[in-house]
Write a protein that holds these residues in place. Structure first.
Motif, short mmCIF file in Angstrom:
data_model
loop_
_atom_site.label_atom_id
_atom_site.label_comp_id
_atom_site.label_asym_id
_atom_site.label_seq_id
_atom_site.Cartn_x
_atom_site.Cartn_y
_atom_site.Cartn_z
N HIS A 168 44.20 32.64 -89.16
CA HIS A 168 43.08 34.06 -88.90
C HIS A 168 42.13 33.90 -90.15
CE1 HIS A 168 41.68 37.71 -87.33
NE2 HIS A 168 41.81 38.05 -88.47
N GLY A 169 40.92 34.10 -89.79
CA GLY A 169 39.66 34.15 -90.94
C GLY A 169 39.21 32.85 -91.27
N PHE A 170 39.57 31.68 -90.69
CA PHE A 170 38.96 30.50 -90.94
C PHE A 170 37.71 30.50 -90.27
CE2 PHE A 170 37.78 26.06 -90.01
CZ PHE A 170 37.65 25.65 -91.30
N PHE A 171 37.48 30.99 -89.12
CA PHE A 171 36.29 31.01 -88.21
C PHE A 171 36.21 32.41 -88.26
CE2 PHE A 171 37.55 27.25 -85.89
CZ PHE A 171 36.46 26.33 -86.36
N LYS A 172 34.62 32.76 -87.97
CA LYS A 172 34.25 34.17 -87.97
C LYS A 172 34.67 35.19 -86.88
CE LYS A 172 29.83 33.09 -88.35
NZ LYS A 172 28.27 33.13 -88.54
N LYS A 173 34.78 34.30 -85.68
CA LYS A 173 35.36 34.95 -84.38
C LYS A 173 36.57 34.08 -83.98
CE LYS A 173 30.44 35.59 -83.27
NZ LYS A 173 29.38 35.39 -82.26
N LYS A 174 37.15 34.93 -82.93
CA LYS A 174 38.26 34.19 -82.27
C LYS A 174 37.79 32.58 -81.81
CE LYS A 174 41.21 34.68 -78.24
NZ LYS A 174 40.54 33.39 -77.42
N PRO A 175 38.42 31.54 -82.03
CA PRO A 175 37.95 30.10 -81.57
C PRO A 175 38.27 30.13 -79.96
CG PRO A 175 39.47 30.19 -83.53
CD PRO A 175 39.45 31.54 -82.84
N TRP A 221 46.93 33.49 -79.44
CA TRP A 221 47.69 33.98 -80.57
C TRP A 221 49.13 33.48 -80.57
CZ3 TRP A 221 46.09 34.54 -85.28
CH2 TRP A 221 46.88 35.10 -86.38
N GLN A 222 49.51 32.51 -81.41
CA GLN A 222 50.78 31.96 -81.45
C GLN A 222 51.16 31.65 -82.69
OE1 GLN A 222 51.20 28.81 -78.12
NE2 GLN A 222 52.28 27.59 -79.62
N CYS A 279 45.62 29.23 -81.58
CA CYS A 279 46.56 27.75 -81.05
C CYS A 279 45.44 27.36 -79.98
CB CYS A 279 47.84 27.90 -80.73
SG CYS A 279 48.52 26.40 -80.08
N LYS A 280 44.93 26.20 -79.84
CA LYS A 280 44.10 25.50 -78.87
C LYS A 280 45.22 24.09 -78.25
CE LYS A 280 40.81 24.23 -75.88
NZ LYS A 280 40.78 24.48 -74.73
N ARG A 329 29.52 25.69 -83.52
CA ARG A 329 29.05 26.86 -82.63
C ARG A 329 29.31 28.21 -83.67
NH1 ARG A 329 31.34 30.79 -79.37
NH2 ARG A 329 33.63 30.40 -80.13
N GLN A 330 30.24 28.28 -84.40
CA GLN A 330 30.59 29.57 -85.10
C GLN A 330 29.56 29.68 -86.37
OE1 GLN A 330 33.84 31.65 -85.04
NE2 GLN A 330 34.68 30.80 -83.72
#
Length: 272
Positions: free
Chosen positions: A77-84, A89-90, A95-96, A205-206
């Protein structure tokens, strides 16, 4: 010196970690320089989620990580600005996932056991002691390695010619086996390259910034990652030749093994 944002995707065993001792000491000065330059280093490995939790602490990494040969990406959480995109959430991470769970592949292996009786074993059938013997890991690390979510490592015991027949048999049933340094990983249509591309696309994208991806690996299961990256670094191994790739440009091969070679090439690319 590369001017764009650099993201490093690195295999672990035999690449950042020594093939025999699992030491990364030779790479520590370069890891520290990368951290100071805010260049993310993403473990991209056949290892499991629980293995990476421990290993990231040891390596002092807080970046995303790719597990089980590209089966899933875990993003703090926090690596990207928004939810990837496309994540859930896992276990404390976004998690992708890209493939079916382990039980699916265990059922597939059951279907070929009669044809290859006594010629292979796999993690779910092996004791922790047997996994220690096959990998050189201690008991705690072997237990973490056995805690797989997506694929299943097979230890081939038979003749090399029969191994090719086994690989064909599991492919015919829908698996996409990947050969690593020690094991044949039975998994779905996922690989380190697809996971790398997803991370790079999400980063662009982010943050709306160009990215240069550098991939480092030593085994056949690293080929897709090396092909997908802007810059491919083949790490030489004491146990097998460097992976053969089709990519012609921006391909480097270390003269040293493991973490020494890892540090050697990244120093040349980024700090000279």
């Amino acid at each position: 010196m590369i001017e764009q944002q650099v993201i490093i995707f690195t295999d672990m065993d035999g690449t950042l970690l020594d093939h025999n001792t699992y030491s990364f000491e030779a790479a520590t000065p370069v890891l520290e320089k990368l951290h100071a330059k805010q260049i993310p280093v993403l473990p991209t490995t056949s290892k499991t989620f629980v293995e990476l939790l421990a290993l990231r602490n040891t390596l002092n990494l807080t970046t995303p990580f790719i597990v089980e040969n590209g089966a899933a990406v875990y993003i703090p959480h926090g690596f990207f600005k928004k939810k990837p995109a496309g994540t859930v959430w896992q276990d404390g991470y976004w998690c992708k996932s890209f493939t079916s769970n382990k039980q699916y592949w265990l059922k597939l292996l059951e279907k070929v056991k009669a044809e290859f009786s006594g010629e292979f074993t796999h993690f779910s059938e092996m004791s922790i002691e047997a996994i220690c013997d096959a990998t050189g890991l201690n008991e705690a690390d072997a237990a973490r390695a056995a805690n797989r979510q997506y694929g299943e490592p097979v230890l081939w015991l038979g003749e090399a010619s029969r191994k090719e027949a086994f690989i064909k048999a599991v492919k015919d049933r829908g698996a996409h086996p990947l050969e690593g340094g020690r094991f044949v990983h039975i998994c779905g249509d996922c690989n380190k390259g697809s996971a790398l591309r997803w991370v790079v696309e999400e980063y662009i994208r982010q943050f709306e910034t160009p990215v240069t991806s550098i991939a480092l690996g030593d085994g056949k299961n690293d080929i897709a990652m090396l092909e997908a990256a802007d810059i491919a670094v083949r790490i030489t191994s004491p146990s097998h030749p460097p992976p053969t790739i089709q990519k012609q440009e921006h391909v480097y091969t270390s003269t040293h093994h493991g973490p020494e070679g890892w540090a050697e090439v990244l120093n040349q690319l980024l700090f000279q």
